[in-house]
Design an enzyme around this catalytic site. Sequence first.
Site: not given
Ligand code: GLC
Length: 553
Positions: A214, A266
């Site tokens: 993310d 790993e």
């Molecule tokens: C990313 C995710 C989104 C979220 C953001 C904060 O962009 O896809 O849904 O709101 O990160 O974590």
Amino acid sequence: MERSREADSLTPADRQWWRDAVIYQVYLRSFADDNGDGTGDIAGLRSRLPYLESLGVDGIWINPWYESPFNDGGYDVADYRSIHPRFGTLEEAKSLIEEARDNNLRLLVDLVPNHTSSEHAWFRGALASPPGSPERARYHFSPGRGEDGSIPPSDWRSVFGGPAWSRVPDGEWYLHLFDVTQPDLNWANREVREEFDEIIRFWLDLGVDGFRVDVAHALAKDPEYPDVGEEVEELLATPDSLDHHPFWDRPELHEIVRGWRSVLEEYESTVMVAEAWLPSWERMSRYLRPGEYHQAFDFLFLQSPWDPDEMRRAVSEALSHSASVGSIPTWVLSNHDVVRHATRFALPNDVDAREWLLDGDRSLLDERRGLRRARAASLLMLALPGSAYLYQGEELGLPEVHDLPSEVLQDPVWEDSGHTHKGRDGCRVPLPWARTGASLGFGSNGPWLPQPPWWDDLSVEAQDGVDGSTLELYRRALGLRRHHLRGSDRLEWVDVAPGVLAFTRANGFACWVNFGDGTVAMPPGRLILSSGDLPGDGLPGETAVWVQLDHQE
Ligand code: GLC
């Protein structure tokens, strides 16, 4: 290690299984609800694995399923090693991982390293500890500016709207690039790094095949917290300035990524895909260098309008830049953060779909056209070299639900932006599985977001086995892709007619997409698949075909 595949029994293609894999994104909350509480769950997903197998995908990516107050759909993680009770238990997750493997489906989970939830034990500990303590050093805490420290440490803005700093009672401020309940971790801190290495090992030991990472372009922050002086959006339009940006795409983050990659190494055949919103393919290719990410979503392709020249440029640039670092593109048209592509393509090219959602002016929307184009774009994407990610429901041709009443909205974007952006709920509405029932087969009771009643006609039940349905189009495309396109990275453009994007792949396979409105001549050869009806001899507008060229069977 509980992983069962033996290193020696892997073929080279197996080791790089991800290079041309099709991964299905499961937004768990909206996929299938087994216990009737209105929210999708692991049991629901387990019961639908045969559906995913029959669709013909190679794997699934599951959005965050961890313990969380759910202020940002689970991207506010309170405990990275536990499953939220609304989704099930860790035991159920383990069973799912095994069953996915038995069904030949790879399984990726979401890693959220930029921030935790404010409910995470670390952040609670930081709040209970004094300024300057080791507990606070795991996050970005700072005194404010001005005589009494009442001015935030910098002018940084949250992606969701409002300032990126919030003040705690003792007067310090903490950074949150997203919602106020998502404090940013300090990646210069050794404990943060060690903890994430262990989180990665935890899930790999359970047998997952990898991670979608993310906000991969955040992570590192300039410790001086200098002012930005510009809006985020403007910055993304001026790539060169990113080299000096205090929180986006900083050079130090690549070293963090190499650390994770060495943990993945790993284990056998694991993969990491970056969610990095970047302004150029050159910047994106840095994430794909050897020893870094295996994949990075190509959001520039996703953002391309319905235009043959722009699409061609997006494909060519992605292919050449990724090849320059020995990698290959990862295509995507929809996900849980963007307006679904059936709706984006239903709007004129000069309308920003996200802005349009606010009043949802219907006179701008041509839904039939949107679906026609979406089906053609999907055939285009699935014919390209590289990997592709599908977002649940696109195989049903689902549009964005653009008219959700404001009372039901749950995305923090709606509040954080002061009601200037409607947010992402419209692409997160639960899937319709059946023509009837309280939630069209999603569960036994009403869903957490209302489904349009006319989605009965788009349900799996309504499309299953129906020739020409979007579901059957995806099934056929995925089957043919396996048969014709596996194992080759070759693509050659062919100039055939204005407004037509055409290319050949290996063994005489060709894809033609007619972006115009009028009919053009069909490619010579045997038709394998078409995204829409072919009433006459030609290739109609807004239609894609796959053909086997003459003499090259
Ligand atoms: C990313 C995710 C989104 C979220 C953001 C904060 O962009 O896809 O849904 O709101 O990160 O974590």
